[in-house]
Design a protein around this motif. Structure first.
Motif, mmCIF file in Angstrom:
data_model
loop_
_atom_site.group_PDB
_atom_site.id
_atom_site.type_symbol
_atom_site.label_atom_id
_atom_site.label_comp_id
_atom_site.label_asym_id
_atom_site.label_seq_id
_atom_site.Cartn_x
_atom_site.Cartn_y
_atom_site.Cartn_z
ATOM 1 N N GLN A 1 28.152 59.519 23.148
ATOM 2 C CA GLN A 1 28.647 60.224 21.978
ATOM 3 C C GLN A 1 29.620 59.323 21.223
ATOM 4 O O GLN A 1 30.637 58.948 21.764
ATOM 5 N N PRO A 2 29.294 58.962 19.963
ATOM 6 C CA PRO A 2 30.260 58.173 19.214
ATOM 7 C C PRO A 2 31.521 58.989 18.975
ATOM 8 O O PRO A 2 31.484 60.216 19.027
ATOM 9 N N ALA A 3 32.613 58.326 18.719
ATOM 10 C CA ALA A 3 33.880 59.021 18.538
ATOM 11 C C ALA A 3 33.738 60.093 17.462
ATOM 12 O O ALA A 3 33.017 59.910 16.479
ATOM 13 N N GLU B 1 26.703 63.880 9.133
ATOM 14 C CA GLU B 1 25.713 64.936 9.370
ATOM 15 C C GLU B 1 24.940 64.696 10.658
ATOM 16 O O GLU B 1 24.664 65.649 11.406
ATOM 17 N N ALA B 2 24.623 63.428 10.905
ATOM 18 C CA ALA B 2 23.947 63.101 12.163
ATOM 19 C C ALA B 2 24.839 63.463 13.345
ATOM 20 O O ALA B 2 24.375 64.029 14.346
ATOM 21 N N HIS B 3 26.116 63.172 13.188
ATOM 22 C CA HIS B 3 27.072 63.489 14.253
ATOM 23 C C HIS B 3 27.203 65.002 14.431
ATOM 24 O O HIS B 3 27.215 65.504 15.559
ATOM 25 N N LEU B 4 27.276 65.718 13.318
ATOM 26 C CA LEU B 4 27.419 67.171 13.388
ATOM 27 C C LEU B 4 26.251 67.807 14.118
ATOM 28 O O LEU B 4 26.431 68.787 14.867
ATOM 29 N N ARG C 1 31.033 70.572 14.754
ATOM 30 C CA ARG C 1 30.433 71.698 14.023
ATOM 31 C C ARG C 1 31.401 72.868 13.979
ATOM 32 O O ARG C 1 31.558 73.532 12.946
ATOM 33 N N GLY C 2 32.065 73.104 15.094
ATOM 34 C CA GLY C 2 33.055 74.183 15.134
ATOM 35 C C GLY C 2 34.182 73.926 14.154
ATOM 36 O O GLY C 2 34.623 74.829 13.426
ATOM 37 N N GLU C 3 34.609 72.667 14.117
ATOM 38 C CA GLU C 3 35.691 72.303 13.210
ATOM 39 C C GLU C 3 35.268 72.511 11.753
ATOM 40 O O GLU C 3 36.031 73.031 10.932
ATOM 41 N N LEU C 4 34.021 72.123 11.451
ATOM 42 C CA LEU C 4 33.492 72.308 10.099
ATOM 43 C C LEU C 4 33.507 73.790 9.710
ATOM 44 O O LEU C 4 33.956 74.164 8.620
ATOM 45 N N ASN C 5 33.053 74.641 10.660
ATOM 46 C CA ASN C 5 33.044 76.079 10.373
ATOM 47 C C ASN C 5 34.449 76.625 10.160
ATOM 48 O O ASN C 5 34.678 77.409 9.242
ATOM 49 N N ARG C 6 35.372 76.193 11.032
ATOM 50 C CA ARG C 6 36.760 76.672 10.890
ATOM 51 C C ARG C 6 37.320 76.325 9.520
ATOM 52 O O ARG C 6 37.918 77.162 8.850
#
Ligand code: ZN
Length: 190
Positions: free
Chosen positions: A9-11, A34-37, A44-49
């Motif tokens: 998993q990249p940072a 987006e690839a990472h998400l 993804r959780g952080e994006l939603n928050r």
């Protein structure tokens, strides 16, 4: 042994999520994120928050004043302030306030007079002083206790914040009484 099953998993790119939402990333960074998400639950959780936060922020800014403040906000503030200085509502308490104001007035009067009094304080003998002190002491004790009794009695029905105020007022009153009596002793001698 099967380390390859867990892809490295990249940072995490958490720092770039805000810029991503704002559309500030260039195309390449956007694709990387987006690839990472797609891979990372955490991001993804952080994006939603962050999206939800922005949504509720926008909503509350749009309806500012309706959502944030209860309709009786100002009324509550006033009621709060009134109960803090509740000493002025009932007649008994008004008398109490008047009593204290009178004390403060006398205090100011004698404090102002003190400078002038000092000029007239000549030589006085110790016996005059003692007689005056003894004569005035009885009256002073009576006045102080009467005053304290009045203050205590008028506040005895409300024992929340007021018990603190009572103690403070009693202390102030006693200091006032002592100060005034000293000034009066000087005035008599003048
Ligand atoms: Zn991540």
């Amino acid at each position: 042994m099967n380390f390859d099953l867990h892809k490295h998993q990249p940072a995490c790119l958490t720092d770039e999520i805000a810029s991503y939402i704002d559309g500030e990333l260039d195309l390449k960074r956007e694709q990387v994120l987006e690839a990472h998400l797609a891979d990372c639950d955490h991001c993804r959780g952080e994006l939603n928050r962050q999206r939800m936060f922005l949504c509720s922020l926008n909503a509350s800014l749009k309806n500012e004043g309706e959502l944030d403040l209860p309709p009786d906000f100002a009324k509550r503030i006033v009621a709060n302030a009134e109960s803090t200085v509740s000493g002025l509502r009932r007649p008994r308490e008004r008398f109490n306030a008047l009593f204290i104001c009178a004390g403060l007035f006398l205090f100011a009067l004698f404090a102002l007079g003190a400078g002038a009094m000092n000029f007239f304080e000549g030589v006085y003998n110790i016996f005059d002083q003692i007689t005056a002190v003894v004569g005035f002491f009885g009256h002073l004790v009576y006045s102080v206790f009467l005053g304290v009794a009045i203050v205590l009695r008028s506040l005895s029905s409300q024992f929340r914040i007021d018990s603190v105020i009572t103690v403070a007022l009693t202390a102030v009153f006693m200091m006032l009484a002592l100060f005034i009596s000293r000034k009066m002793l000087r005035t008599r001698r003048a």
